[in-house]
Write a protein that holds these residues in place. Sequence first.
Motif, mmCIF file in Angstrom:
data_model
loop_
_atom_site.group_PDB
_atom_site.id
_atom_site.type_symbol
_atom_site.label_atom_id
_atom_site.label_comp_id
_atom_site.label_asym_id
_atom_site.label_seq_id
_atom_site.Cartn_x
_atom_site.Cartn_y
_atom_site.Cartn_z
ATOM 1 N N GLU A 165 -6.983 1.301 45.482
ATOM 2 C CA GLU A 165 -7.807 1.232 46.686
ATOM 3 C C GLU A 165 -7.781 -0.162 47.308
ATOM 4 O OE1 GLU A 165 -11.650 2.512 45.521
ATOM 5 O OE2 GLU A 165 -11.079 4.630 45.307
ATOM 6 N N LEU A 166 -7.550 -1.184 46.499
ATOM 7 C CA LEU A 166 -7.498 -2.553 47.028
ATOM 8 C C LEU A 166 -6.249 -2.798 47.867
ATOM 9 C CD1 LEU A 166 -8.674 -4.488 43.843
ATOM 10 C CD2 LEU A 166 -10.062 -3.798 45.814
ATOM 11 N N ASP A 167 -5.227 -1.952 47.718
ATOM 12 C CA ASP A 167 -3.988 -2.129 48.480
ATOM 13 C C ASP A 167 -4.051 -1.499 49.865
ATOM 14 O OD1 ASP A 167 -2.977 -3.326 46.185
ATOM 15 O OD2 ASP A 167 -2.209 -1.420 45.397
ATOM 16 N N ILE A 168 -5.113 -0.759 50.177
ATOM 17 C CA ILE A 168 -5.208 -0.031 51.447
ATOM 18 C C ILE A 168 -5.659 -0.992 52.547
ATOM 19 C CG2 ILE A 168 -6.349 1.858 52.663
ATOM 20 C CD1 ILE A 168 -6.684 3.257 49.987
ATOM 21 N N VAL A 169 -4.872 -1.042 53.622
ATOM 22 C CA VAL A 169 -5.188 -1.885 54.777
ATOM 23 C C VAL A 169 -5.300 -1.031 56.040
ATOM 24 C CG1 VAL A 169 -4.448 -3.834 56.191
ATOM 25 C CG2 VAL A 169 -4.049 -3.867 53.720
ATOM 26 N N THR A 170 -4.361 -0.141 56.257
ATOM 27 C CA THR A 170 -4.330 0.688 57.460
ATOM 28 C C THR A 170 -4.526 2.156 57.081
ATOM 29 O OG1 THR A 170 -1.920 0.950 57.321
ATOM 30 C CG2 THR A 170 -2.754 -0.938 58.572
ATOM 31 N N GLN A 171 -4.613 2.990 58.113
ATOM 32 C CA GLN A 171 -4.764 4.427 57.880
ATOM 33 C C GLN A 171 -3.496 5.025 57.261
ATOM 34 O OE1 GLN A 171 -5.766 6.625 61.395
ATOM 35 N NE2 GLN A 171 -6.126 8.545 60.296
ATOM 36 N N LYS A 172 -2.354 4.474 57.615
ATOM 37 C CA LYS A 172 -1.102 4.918 57.014
ATOM 38 C C LYS A 172 -1.085 4.639 55.514
ATOM 39 C CE LYS A 172 3.902 4.306 57.409
ATOM 40 N NZ LYS A 172 4.998 3.575 58.108
ATOM 41 N N ASP A 173 -1.635 3.491 55.119
ATOM 42 C CA ASP A 173 -1.712 3.173 53.691
ATOM 43 C C ASP A 173 -2.620 4.148 52.956
ATOM 44 O OD1 ASP A 173 -0.088 1.056 54.271
ATOM 45 O OD2 ASP A 173 -1.707 -0.419 54.333
ATOM 46 N N TYR A 174 -3.713 4.574 53.605
ATOM 47 C CA TYR A 174 -4.631 5.521 52.976
ATOM 48 C C TYR A 174 -3.966 6.876 52.769
ATOM 49 C CZ TYR A 174 -8.538 8.703 52.320
ATOM 50 O OH TYR A 174 -9.366 9.686 51.835
ATOM 51 N N ILE A 175 -3.203 7.320 53.770
ATOM 52 C CA ILE A 175 -2.510 8.605 53.640
ATOM 53 C C ILE A 175 -1.474 8.536 52.521
ATOM 54 C CG2 ILE A 175 -0.972 10.212 54.833
ATOM 55 C CD1 ILE A 175 -2.381 9.459 57.439
ATOM 56 N N GLN A 176 -0.756 7.430 52.434
ATOM 57 C CA GLN A 176 0.232 7.267 51.367
ATOM 58 C C GLN A 176 -0.445 7.218 49.997
ATOM 59 O OE1 GLN A 176 2.876 3.975 52.008
ATOM 60 N NE2 GLN A 176 3.802 4.106 49.968
ATOM 61 N N TYR A 177 -1.586 6.555 49.923
ATOM 62 C CA TYR A 177 -2.316 6.465 48.653
ATOM 63 C C TYR A 177 -2.869 7.828 48.245
ATOM 64 C CZ TYR A 177 -6.116 5.310 45.437
ATOM 65 O OH TYR A 177 -6.970 5.279 44.359
ATOM 66 N N SER A 178 -3.383 8.600 49.209
ATOM 67 C CA SER A 178 -3.900 9.932 48.909
ATOM 68 C C SER A 178 -2.791 10.877 48.461
ATOM 69 C CB SER A 178 -4.608 10.495 50.148
ATOM 70 O OG SER A 178 -5.122 11.779 49.889
ATOM 71 N N LYS A 179 -1.634 10.772 49.086
ATOM 72 C CA LYS A 179 -0.500 11.605 48.681
ATOM 73 C C LYS A 179 -0.043 11.253 47.268
ATOM 74 C CE LYS A 179 4.264 12.724 49.939
ATOM 75 N NZ LYS A 179 5.397 12.415 50.854
ATOM 76 N N LEU A 180 -0.036 9.966 46.949
ATOM 77 C CA LEU A 180 0.367 9.543 45.606
ATOM 78 C C LEU A 180 -0.617 10.044 44.555
ATOM 79 C CD1 LEU A 180 2.264 7.883 43.798
ATOM 80 C CD2 LEU A 180 0.810 5.901 44.238
ATOM 81 N N LEU A 181 -1.914 10.043 44.875
ATOM 82 C CA LEU A 181 -2.904 10.566 43.942
ATOM 83 C C LEU A 181 -2.705 12.060 43.679
ATOM 84 C CD1 LEU A 181 -6.324 8.892 44.852
ATOM 85 C CD2 LEU A 181 -4.916 8.525 42.829
ATOM 86 N N ASP A 182 -2.343 12.812 44.740
ATOM 87 C CA ASP A 182 -2.124 14.248 44.568
ATOM 88 C C ASP A 182 -0.913 14.537 43.680
ATOM 89 O OD1 ASP A 182 -4.305 14.918 46.062
ATOM 90 O OD2 ASP A 182 -3.202 15.154 47.936
ATOM 91 N N GLU A 183 0.120 13.736 43.796
ATOM 92 C CA GLU A 183 1.351 13.997 43.059
ATOM 93 C C GLU A 183 1.337 13.407 41.648
ATOM 94 O OE1 GLU A 183 4.421 12.449 45.507
ATOM 95 O OE2 GLU A 183 4.263 14.059 47.020
ATOM 96 N N THR A 184 0.420 12.482 41.361
ATOM 97 C CA THR A 184 0.363 11.851 40.038
ATOM 98 C C THR A 184 -0.384 12.745 39.059
ATOM 99 O OG1 THR A 184 0.320 9.687 41.120
ATOM 100 C CG2 THR A 184 -0.296 9.762 38.799
ATOM 101 N N PRO A 185 0.116 12.914 37.843
ATOM 102 C CA PRO A 185 -0.604 13.732 36.850
ATOM 103 C C PRO A 185 -1.970 13.159 36.523
ATOM 104 C CG PRO A 185 1.672 13.338 36.165
ATOM 105 C CD PRO A 185 1.421 12.458 37.346
ATOM 106 N N ALA A 186 -2.855 14.025 36.026
ATOM 107 C CA ALA A 186 -4.211 13.587 35.698
ATOM 108 C C ALA A 186 -4.213 12.608 34.534
ATOM 109 C CB ALA A 186 -5.075 14.807 35.363
ATOM 110 N N SER A 187 -3.233 12.699 33.651
ATOM 111 C CA SER A 187 -3.168 11.778 32.516
ATOM 112 C C SER A 187 -2.863 10.348 32.953
ATOM 113 C CB SER A 187 -2.091 12.245 31.530
ATOM 114 O OG SER A 187 -0.823 12.310 32.165
#
Length: 342
Positions: free
Chosen positions: A188-210
């Motif tokens: 979350e500290l790496d988010i600066v713009t809205q594009k960064d938030y979308i990329q971060y949210s997509k990465l969270l969806d694709e990353t396993p829960a472990s």
Amino acid sequence: MNPSSKAPVTGVGKSNNPVLSSAAHTQKSNNPRLGKGCKVCLSNNVRTKAVPLTREDISALTIQRAWMSHLNKTTFRLLKRTVCAAEHCVTHEILKKVSPLEADLVKDPSMKCKVKFRFSGETFLPFIVFKIFLHTEGHGYKYFSGKNMLKLSSEAAVDAYKIMGRKKFHDQIMEDERLFQKFKITDELDIVTQKDYIQYSKLLDETPASLGGRNNCWRTLDLKNIPTTMIMYDIVHYAESGIISNRLQKEMKYLSQRPRTEEMRQDQLRIVSEVRHSSDPPICQRLHRPYQQQSQIKHLGRRSKQAQMKVEKMKKAYKMAKEINASVETEPQEQQVQRNNR
């Protein structure tokens, strides 16, 4: 050893191809300075001439392409009806086959979940994928993750290290570093713009829960996850194998039409998602080859009645000529036998 017995250096191996031999001879005659032992470089553009297609062949290929294009458009329209019906009519039935626990969670009205179905893939035919979305009506939600809550400077991280063990904890740290080097936005500290938030949210969806993600990526919908009592099962089976069922053949003309009104669109979705109990055999006939085999289709020529009659006439003429030749060859032998008997 006699130097004249050595093979000349030509840049390529010795070949019996007349095209290569003639090309080498022409190049040698055009340059009088070339002689024995001189290197001749042949270009890779020397190929045999392709046989030109006749007007009938071009017409047949055009008809084949038009027919395959028509089949592809019809198949895509049927798949589009399937995706719309899956998203608006039979979401719970499909999700119950994929994951019963998630189906019960989606059915809970307090969760306000939405399942979306889309097409995916780089080539035709596309495959169907789905994903579960959580709507909060603008209030937002908090996702609890051990990666975000257990900071390295806290005592909880020390306790986690003792429970997980040195190797597992080290692998977790190395995987986090690898993801950061690859995507650059993994916290979350790496988010600066809205594009960064979308990329971060997509990465969270694709990353396993472990690894601290949500494990909620786009998942493929297989044929076994679709209820067999619905026409959408026949549509997907027809798209994959080219085999059409009796019930799909009856409704195919209507389902492949573009809906002119909202009532027509709703009626098409009702037909696709309607549960039917039919005693007819599911397999009827093969209308076309599977799409994986379409690239292997070769033009076999015309097969009209006129062409078949022409082939039959040529066969009869060939047989008659063969019989005449055989009779001409046997007559002198019979005369010779009669003279010997006398």
